[in-house]
Design an enzyme around this catalytic site. Structure first.
Site, mmCIF file in Angstrom:
data_model
loop_
_atom_site.group_PDB
_atom_site.id
_atom_site.type_symbol
_atom_site.label_atom_id
_atom_site.label_comp_id
_atom_site.label_asym_id
_atom_site.label_seq_id
_atom_site.Cartn_x
_atom_site.Cartn_y
_atom_site.Cartn_z
ATOM 1 N N LYS A 1 17.601 3.750 -12.354
ATOM 2 C CA LYS A 1 19.074 3.665 -13.588
ATOM 3 C C LYS A 1 18.809 3.166 -14.890
ATOM 4 O O LYS A 1 18.836 3.777 -16.426
ATOM 5 C CB LYS A 1 19.866 2.102 -13.694
ATOM 6 C CG LYS A 1 21.030 1.710 -12.213
ATOM 7 C CD LYS A 1 21.230 1.009 -11.702
ATOM 8 C CE LYS A 1 20.199 -0.212 -11.553
ATOM 9 N NZ LYS A 1 20.438 -0.131 -9.778
ATOM 10 N N THR A 2 17.505 2.123 -15.167
ATOM 11 C CA THR A 2 16.721 2.302 -16.964
ATOM 12 C C THR A 2 16.155 3.211 -17.078
ATOM 13 O O THR A 2 16.849 3.636 -18.348
ATOM 14 C CB THR A 2 15.793 1.124 -16.268
ATOM 15 O OG1 THR A 2 16.309 -0.563 -15.901
ATOM 16 C CG2 THR A 2 14.730 0.809 -17.619
ATOM 17 N N GLU B 1 23.223 -0.040 -18.474
ATOM 18 C CA GLU B 1 23.016 0.316 -17.396
ATOM 19 C C GLU B 1 23.863 -0.888 -15.923
ATOM 20 O O GLU B 1 24.679 -1.660 -17.002
ATOM 21 C CB GLU B 1 21.976 -0.355 -16.644
ATOM 22 C CG GLU B 1 20.426 -0.371 -16.960
ATOM 23 C CD GLU B 1 19.500 -0.469 -16.435
ATOM 24 O OE1 GLU B 1 19.025 -1.197 -15.136
ATOM 25 O OE2 GLU B 1 18.427 -0.436 -17.145
#
Length: 499
Positions: free
Chosen positions: A120-121, A164
């Site tokens: 995600k990051t 996110e």
């Protein structure tokens, strides 16, 4: 609507909370907060106008001179008996989750959300870099800090807000995505979801937030159809792509050519034809929305190449030109704690010349395997005979117990592993769960991997100094305090000269 004109944030120094605090300040809100200790993050917030205390006290609610209109907290990290939380309830001040605040900040923008068990990051950061370079000026909130700017959030003037979508407690169901990326899906956070089926279901519910083509609002107005961008190289994400397609959602796949070919009934928006590993990243050749393109990705590994093409595809759907978006990816400096190169020992060091220290947040077996695989590709590309040495600190007793064998199998790909005791975070210690829980299983998967069990985190630099050699790649790995040892290792291997 939520009144966020005066906001108090408990745990304001955290990566996610501090970013939202900066956006609030940029939008003119009065911001106060508290945390356990001072930090560079808190100093930056104070200089931007926030009122912050480094103790938790009921009186902190009036740090700005008035009571806040809302109090924001992380329900997982902040105990219910926190005095500021108790005082907020006593004074009938609305208490919000971080996700509630993020949803309110995104309300006037078009939302691009990045979801998945892993990636995600990194994917969010790549998308931000791409869209900024393409002059789309997005707002964004990342669960980390970009290495080039130190930013984790920004209030942009463009139409889109990139964020996110954290699934760990189901709170991402508060959002309203127009574009959603799903990178990977496999069981995690079972301390909250309890079963793999429940974990998968929350992603299905998330997909249900995307408007379908020709769908009307409850008021009978036409909606813009949402788009799901899913990684077909990951079996869990591919399964969700098939589910979304059957449900009538607009879906685009991304992945390598063989993986995309396995789902011919779903259009492929980004197809990778070749990934060429390099000493510091990869060269990626792909067809993105009909455009053949070749570009560099500064972070190594197939998983990062996949994240990069997902970012370019999403940025293109948001109005960006593919060449400009790809150029933004090539210029991307990385994100802290995601294959974050903390230093390289100079060539004139007789014992450790060319040794590289990398810090990484990986705390799930799949992430561990991906990072070690990328590290081995990097070492091989350098053609200098280096090894991969990992100092691994497991995160949570429950995750260690559930995935001990999987962690051991992933770590066995390294040449040397220092297996550390567990970083418990919000969990209490569990008898018998320690450095050996994973470490003692590693040689079941590769008898040639050297394993050191170490209970004391502070001994990591000494172990590295004894074990490492020229051109080795050393990784401090885990979601806890292991990150503090990256700098200590560099200092131990290359001590500063005395005056």
């Amino acid at each position: 609507m939520i009144d966020i004109s005066r906001v108090h944030m408990i745990g304001i120094g955290g990566a996610g909370m501090s970013g939202l605090a900066h956006i609030l300040l940029e939008r003119g809100s009065v911001v106060s907060g508290s945390d356990r200790a001072d930090s560079a993050v808190i100093a930056g917030l104070r200089s931007a106008g926030a009122y912050i205390a480094t103790t938790h006290n009921a009186a902190n609610l009036s740090l700005s001179g008035e009571f806040p209109t809302a109090v924001v907290t992380s329900f997982a990290a902040i105990p219910k008996d926190n005095p500021e939380l108790v005082a907020a309830h006593e004074h009938n001040i609305p208490v919000l989750r971080r996700s509630d605040l993020l949803a309110e900040l995104m309300r006037t923008k078009k939302e691009i959300l990045v979801a998945g068990t892993h990636g995600k990051t990194s994917t969010t950061s790549l998308l931000v870099a791409a869209m900024v370079h393409a002059e789309l000026n997005p707002s964004f909130a990342i669960g980390g800090q970009l290495t080039g700017t130190g930013q984790g959030a920004h209030n942009g003037s463009g139409a889109y807000f990139i964020a996110e979508a954290d699934e760990s407690d189901g709170s991402f169901l508060s959002y309203h995505p127009e574009i959603a990326i799903i990178t990977t899906v496999e069981p995690d956070h079972l301390d909250f979801f309890h079963t793999a089926a429940a974990y998968l279901q929350v992603f299905k519910d998330f997909i249900g937030l995307l408007a379908k083509p020709n769908e009307l609002t409850t008021a009978g107005q036409a909606q813009t159809a949402g788009t799901l961008i899913a990684c077909t190289n990951d079996s869990g994400a591919a399964q969700l792509a098939k589910y979304a397609h059957i449900q009538g959602h607009q879906v685009l796949l991304y992945g390598t050519a063989p993986a995309c070919a396995e789902l011919p009934e779903i259009p492929a928006g980004a197809v990778i034809s070749k990934i060429t590993p390099g000493a510091k990243g990869s060269l990626v050749q792909a067809n993105i929305y009909g455009t053949e393109i070749e570009f560099e990705v500064s972070l190594p590994g197939e998983h990062m190449a996949l994240n990069a093409v997902a970012a370019v595809l999403a940025g293109h759907l948001a109005g960006g030109e593919i060449p400009k978006l790809a150029a933004g990816i090539s210029a991307f400096g990385g994100v802290r704690r995601r294959f974050d190169i903390r230093g390289v020992i100079p060539a004139n060091n007789p014992h450790f010349a060319g040794l590289t220290v990398v810090d990484d947040y990986a705390h799930h077996p799949t992430e561990v395997a991906a990072v070690i695989g990328a590290a081995k590709e990097t070492v091989m590309a350098q053609k200098a005979g280096g090894r991969v040495i990992v100092a691994f600190q497991p995160h949570l007793y429950s995750r260690t117990q559930q995935f001990a064998a999987e962690f051991a199998a992933a770590l066995a790909a390294a040449d040397i592993v220092i297996s550390l005791d567990i970083y418990g975070a919000r969990e209490k210690p569990v008898a018998g769960v320690d450095a050996g829980t994973i470490g003692n299983l590693i040689n079941n998967y590769d008898a040639g991997t050297q394993v050191i069990l170490e209970a004391d985190l502070m001994q990591v630099p000494a172990h590295i100094k004894e074990l490492a050699g020229p051109h080795d790649l050393v990784i401090t790995m885990g979601a806890g305090s292991i990150t503090t040892q990256a700098g200590a290792i560099l200092a131990a291997l290359e001590p500063a000269e005395e005056d």
